[in-house]
Design a protein around this motif. Structure first.
Motif, PDB file in Angstrom:
ATOM      1  N   VAL A   1       0.859  -1.165   0.000  1.00  0.00           N
ATOM      2  CA  VAL A   1       0.000   0.000   0.000  1.00  0.00           C
ATOM      3  C   VAL A   1       0.904   1.226   0.000  1.00  0.00           C
ATOM      4  N   ILE A   2       0.546   2.197  -0.826  1.00  0.00           N
ATOM      5  CA  ILE A   2       1.359   3.416  -0.966  1.00  0.00           C
ATOM      6  C   ILE A   2       0.547   4.597  -0.442  1.00  0.00           C
ATOM      7  N   VAL A   3       1.158   5.352   0.431  1.00  0.00           N
ATOM      8  CA  VAL A   3       0.546   6.575   0.960  1.00  0.00           C
ATOM      9  C   VAL A   3       1.399   7.749   0.494  1.00  0.00           C
ATOM     10  N   GLU A   4       0.805   8.649  -0.260  1.00  0.00           N
ATOM     11  CA  GLU A   4       1.528   9.801  -0.783  1.00  0.00           C
ATOM     12  C   GLU A   4       1.004  11.071  -0.131  1.00  0.00           C
ATOM     13  N   ALA A   5       1.950  11.872   0.365  1.00  0.00           N
ATOM     14  CA  ALA A   5       1.608  13.175   0.941  1.00  0.00           C
ATOM     15  C   ALA A   5       1.890  14.233  -0.128  1.00  0.00           C
ATOM     16  N   ARG A   6       0.852  14.633  -0.837  1.00  0.00           N
ATOM     17  CA  ARG A   6       1.000  15.586  -1.933  1.00  0.00           C
ATOM     18  C   ARG A   6       0.683  17.000  -1.438  1.00  0.00           C
ATOM     19  N   PRO A   7       1.257  18.013  -2.078  1.00  0.00           N
ATOM     20  CA  PRO A   7       0.919  19.393  -1.691  1.00  0.00           C
ATOM     21  C   PRO A   7      -0.570  19.647  -1.882  1.00  0.00           C
ATOM     22  N   ALA A   8      -1.177  20.224  -0.875  1.00  0.00           N
ATOM     23  CA  ALA A   8      -2.621  20.434  -0.891  1.00  0.00           C
ATOM     24  C   ALA A   8      -2.961  21.650  -1.742  1.00  0.00           C
ATOM     25  N   SER A   9      -4.068  21.569  -2.438  1.00  0.00           N
ATOM     26  CA  SER A   9      -4.554  22.708  -3.206  1.00  0.00           C
ATOM     27  C   SER A   9      -5.233  23.696  -2.254  1.00  0.00           C
ATOM     28  N   PRO A  10      -5.132  24.987  -2.536  1.00  0.00           N
ATOM     29  CA  PRO A  10      -5.704  25.983  -1.603  1.00  0.00           C
ATOM     30  C   PRO A  10      -7.198  25.840  -1.414  1.00  0.00           C
ATOM     31  N   SER A  11      -7.901  25.374  -2.439  1.00  0.00           N
ATOM     32  CA  SER A  11      -9.363  25.299  -2.348  1.00  0.00           C
ATOM     33  C   SER A  11      -9.849  23.990  -1.737  1.00  0.00           C
ATOM     34  N   ARG A  12      -8.932  23.085  -1.375  1.00  0.00           N
ATOM     35  CA  ARG A  12      -9.365  21.778  -0.863  1.00  0.00           C
ATOM     36  C   ARG A  12      -9.906  21.933   0.554  1.00  0.00           C
ATOM     37  N   PRO A  13     -11.115  21.415   0.820  1.00  0.00           N
ATOM     38  CA  PRO A  13     -11.644  21.486   2.198  1.00  0.00           C
ATOM     39  C   PRO A  13     -10.934  20.480   3.087  1.00  0.00           C
ATOM     40  N   HIS A  14     -10.686  20.890   4.307  1.00  0.00           N
ATOM     41  CA  HIS A  14     -10.020  20.020   5.263  1.00  0.00           C
ATOM     42  C   HIS A  14     -11.053  19.214   6.042  1.00  0.00           C
ATOM     43  N   PRO A  15     -10.712  17.969   6.396  1.00  0.00           N
ATOM     44  CA  PRO A  15     -11.614  17.197   7.249  1.00  0.00           C
ATOM     45  C   PRO A  15     -11.800  17.884   8.595  1.00  0.00           C
ATOM     46  N   ALA A  16     -12.955  17.647   9.202  1.00  0.00           N
ATOM     47  CA  ALA A  16     -13.270  18.282  10.484  1.00  0.00           C
ATOM     48  C   ALA A  16     -12.324  17.774  11.558  1.00  0.00           C
ATOM     49  N   GLY A  17     -11.840  18.690  12.372  1.00  0.00           N
ATOM     50  CA  GLY A  17     -11.007  18.306  13.510  1.00  0.00           C
ATOM     51  C   GLY A  17      -9.537  18.563  13.334  1.00  0.00           C
ATOM     52  N   TRP A  18      -9.095  18.929  12.129  1.00  0.00           N
ATOM     53  CA  TRP A  18      -7.655  19.178  11.980  1.00  0.00           C
ATOM     54  C   TRP A  18      -7.372  20.372  11.095  1.00  0.00           C
ATOM     55  N   GLU A  19      -8.246  21.384  11.106  1.00  0.00           N
ATOM     56  CA  GLU A  19      -8.035  22.550  10.263  1.00  0.00           C
ATOM     57  C   GLU A  19      -6.767  23.301  10.669  1.00  0.00           C
ATOM     58  N   GLY A  20      -6.441  23.313  11.953  1.00  0.00           N
ATOM     59  CA  GLY A  20      -5.284  24.082  12.402  1.00  0.00           C
ATOM     60  C   GLY A  20      -4.010  23.273  12.509  1.00  0.00           C
ATOM     61  N   ASP A  21      -4.018  21.997  12.120  1.00  0.00           N
ATOM     62  CA  ASP A  21      -2.838  21.155  12.262  1.00  0.00           C
ATOM     63  C   ASP A  21      -1.745  21.601  11.295  1.00  0.00           C
ATOM     64  N   GLN A  22      -0.552  21.693  11.809  1.00  0.00           N
ATOM     65  CA  GLN A  22       0.627  21.984  11.004  1.00  0.00           C
ATOM     66  C   GLN A  22       1.647  20.886  11.277  1.00  0.00           C
ATOM     67  N   PRO A  23       2.297  20.324  10.238  1.00  0.00           N
ATOM     68  CA  PRO A  23       2.208  20.736   8.827  1.00  0.00           C
ATOM     69  C   PRO A  23       1.168  19.974   8.017  1.00  0.00           C
ATOM     70  N   LEU A  24       0.188  19.332   8.660  1.00  0.00           N
ATOM     71  CA  LEU A  24      -0.773  18.515   7.926  1.00  0.00           C
ATOM     72  C   LEU A  24      -1.611  19.340   6.967  1.00  0.00           C
TER      73      LEU A  24
ATOM     74  N   LYS B   1      -0.694  21.408   4.947  1.00  0.00           N
ATOM     75  CA  LYS B   1       0.010  21.622   3.678  1.00  0.00           C
ATOM     76  C   LYS B   1      -0.105  20.442   2.736  1.00  0.00           C
ATOM     77  N   TYR B   2      -0.666  19.318   3.206  1.00  0.00           N
ATOM     78  CA  TYR B   2      -0.679  18.094   2.401  1.00  0.00           C
ATOM     79  C   TYR B   2      -2.098  17.551   2.261  1.00  0.00           C
ATOM     80  N   GLU B   3      -2.258  16.787   1.183  1.00  0.00           N
ATOM     81  CA  GLU B   3      -3.395  15.898   1.056  1.00  0.00           C
ATOM     82  C   GLU B   3      -2.856  14.487   0.864  1.00  0.00           C
TER      83      GLU B   3
END
Length: 576
Positions: free
Chosen positions: A434-457, A459-461
């Motif tokens: 199984v491959i998990v890729e941490a790609r740069p997040a797009s500015p318009s991507r909505p964040h899941p509830a509960g981690w909007e302020g997490d850094q550096p999460l 920055k990634y999707e």
């Protein structure tokens, strides 16, 4: 630490003598060593959690006479300046440890007759028969009756002594032989530091005296005198005079008290209820292997007299990839992140990845498939592996934290890669990875509830892909379903969830032990194995795969124990 540290001296007139000793008291202080609250001349200072009380209180002649008559030490007539430390009437030195309510008391001799006898015998042996070659250095001796002793003999320069030096020793006495031996490196280093300081002070005094009045030339020009006359004339000289330090005994008390406290704090005993777990056994085995490997590296370095060379190949690359300060146990699985964890818990990771992606990832982890995590942030990868490894027994975890090239699955089941590393096509299409890729997040991507302020999460999707995606309606292993139920229950705190996970792992490791004994040791047929799996509640395909993978994490100690049991005569009897 229940021990006594003492400074001893070989007096030319009276033989081996105890000059100064420090002991630990857990009970009320002996008479004559208690603090007097009305004495305002006591100087108190706190150092390292120990409150120092080193005051001199005067006794009346009657008190001094009674104390002398009841003391187990030698009489005044049998002592000279060279074998006396504290002045007459000196109450000794006391240190109070506020944390443990323990008192460290220093006198010339222990007040208890039995302790005095033990210290006296250790003093005589350290300065007579139990000496190392050259008469200067450490040695160990003792028995169960009189205690075990670490003795370090040394010389102090004296311009008036025969040979221009006098013989001393620092001894540490303890009834626990194992504890004393385990404390040998620590005690030896600290005692050596005390000795170096004493010798340095005495050397300055010796050089000053020799410069003012050289004794060697004076003795050579002096006519021959009888041996005993010369001996009696130069015997009495105190250590404070040799070092020109009036606060010598107070400093020694501080050093000895700290030594006893620090040595007692180094080694702690842990009470284990029941047999050790498999994780504990595996960790002990890996620690022993690491120590053996380190010793072999040290020996090869000493033989070749050059800088150590890491192994060539993938293992060498893996060791060099480990972060500074990390452990090398089991392919770097016991590393610690350099800063605070990015992923705080399994529940936090589930919120970040989403329930479907987390279930896919957790299924592959439990089945023993390779988990490849690609990200430009090494700390993020390390934090993810730190959380995911809690799902598996210690023996099943093989981690390469961050590599510059792909490593095969037989070398690791957790692999961290940079985004530039190419993953082979057969791995991308494999159902066992199984491959998990941490790609740069797009500015318009909505964040899941509960981690909007997490850094550096933020920055990634995260994208989880596999050649064998787990269907949403798939039953999956039982432990995964129970784990998800605990993670989704918001009434349970993170600590409670962690304890639930530990209990689940222990439950399934017990099933693994039964299956190993049944199939590998007893060699039962498949029909009996299927019946056993039904009894264990693990007859489903995913549960069977999980048990077989976890079987690889059993400790060598447990396997060897089973094999030795099955070879016994009772184990070879035919079954009915």
């Amino acid at each position: 630490m229940n021990a006594i540290v003492a400074l001893c001296h070989f007096c030319e007139l009276h033989g081996p003598r105890t000059l100064f000793c420090t002991e630990v008291l857990h009970a009320p202080l002996p008479r004559g060593a208690e603090d007097s609250p009305g004495q305002g001349e006591q100087a108190e200072e706190e150092e390292g959690g120990i409150q120092m009380s080193s005051g001199i209180c005067t006794h009346s002649p009657a008190e001094g006479a009674s104390a002398e008559s009841s003391s187990p030490g030698p009489k005044k007539s049998d002592m000279c300046e060279g074998c006396r430390s504290l002045a007459a009437g000196h109450p000794g030195y006391i240190s109070h440890d506020k944390e443990t309510s323990i008192k460290y008391v220093s006198h010339q001799h222990p007040s208890h007759p039995q302790l005095f006898s033990i210290v006296r015998q250790a003093c005589v042996r350290s300065l007579s028969c139990e000496v190392c070659p050259g008469r200067e250095g450490p040695i160990f001796f003792g028995d169960e009756q009189h205690g075990f002793v670490l003795s370090h003999t040394f010389f102090i320069k004296d311009s008036l002594a025969r040979g221009f030096q006098r013989w001393y020793s620092v001894i540490a006495i303890m009834m626990d032989r194992i504890y004393l031996i385990n404390s040998w490196p620590f005690l030896l280093g600290k005692i050596r530091g005390i000795i170096d300081e004493l010798q340095g002070k005495a050397l300055k005094v010796f050089e000053a005296e020799q410069f003012g009045c050289p004794q060697r030339a004076q003795r050579m020009n002096t006519a021959f005198t009888p041996f005993l006359h010369q001996r009696n004339g130069n015997a009495a000289r105190s250590l404070t005079s040799l070092t020109s330090d009036d606060n010598l005994w107070a400093c020694l008390h501080t050093s000895f008290a700290w030594l006893l406290k620090a040595c007692g704090s180094r080694l702690t005993e842990k009470l284990l209820e029941g047999a050790p777990t498999e994780d504990t056994l595996v960790q002990m085995e890996k620690l022993a292997d690491l120590e053996e490997e380190s010793e072999s590296w040290d020996n090869s370095e000493a033989e070749e007299e050059k800088a150590p060379v890491l192994p060539v190949g993938a293992e060498g690359r893996e060791l060099t990839k480990c972060l500074t300060g990390s452990s090398l146990l089991s392919d770097c699985e016991n590393w610690q992140p350099r800063k605070l964890s990015v992923f705080k818990s399994l529940r936090h990771m589930r919120q970040v990845l989403g329930a479907p992606s987390f279930r896919t990832l957790a299924w592959h982890v439990l089945m023993g498939n390779q988990v490849v995590w690609r990200s430009r942030d090494a700390d993020l990868v390390l934090s993810a592996f730190e959380v995911l490894r809690t799902m598996l027994p210690v023996g099943c975890v093989r981690i390469i934290p961050y590599s510059s090239q792909y490593e095969e699955a037989y070398r690791c089941n957790f692999l961290g890669l940079s985004p530039q590393v190419q993953i082979p096509p057969h791995v991308l299409a494999s159902e066992f990875a199984v491959i998990v890729e941490a790609r740069p997040a797009s500015p318009s991507r909505p964040h899941p509830a509960g981690w909007e302020g997490d850094q550096p999460l933020s920055k990634y999707e995260f994208v989880v892909t596999s050649g064998s995606p787990v269907a949403a309606d798939r039953v999956g292993p039982t432990i995964l379903n129970k784990m998800e139920a605990a993670l989704t229950n918001q009434n349970l705190s993170v600590d409670v969830v962690d304890q639930c996970l530990i209990c689940l792992k222990e439950e399934w490791m017990n099933k693994v032990k039964v299956l190993f004994k049944f199939t590998k040791v007893d060699s039962r047929p498949k029909e009996d194995t299927q019946k056993l799996l039904s009894i264990l509640g693990a007859s489903e395909e995913d549960n069977v795969k999980l048990l077989k993978f976890w079987m690889t994490g059993l400790s060598k100690t447990y396997k060897s124990h089973l094999m030795s049991t099955v070879r016994s005569p009772t184990a070879t009897e035919p079954r009915n």
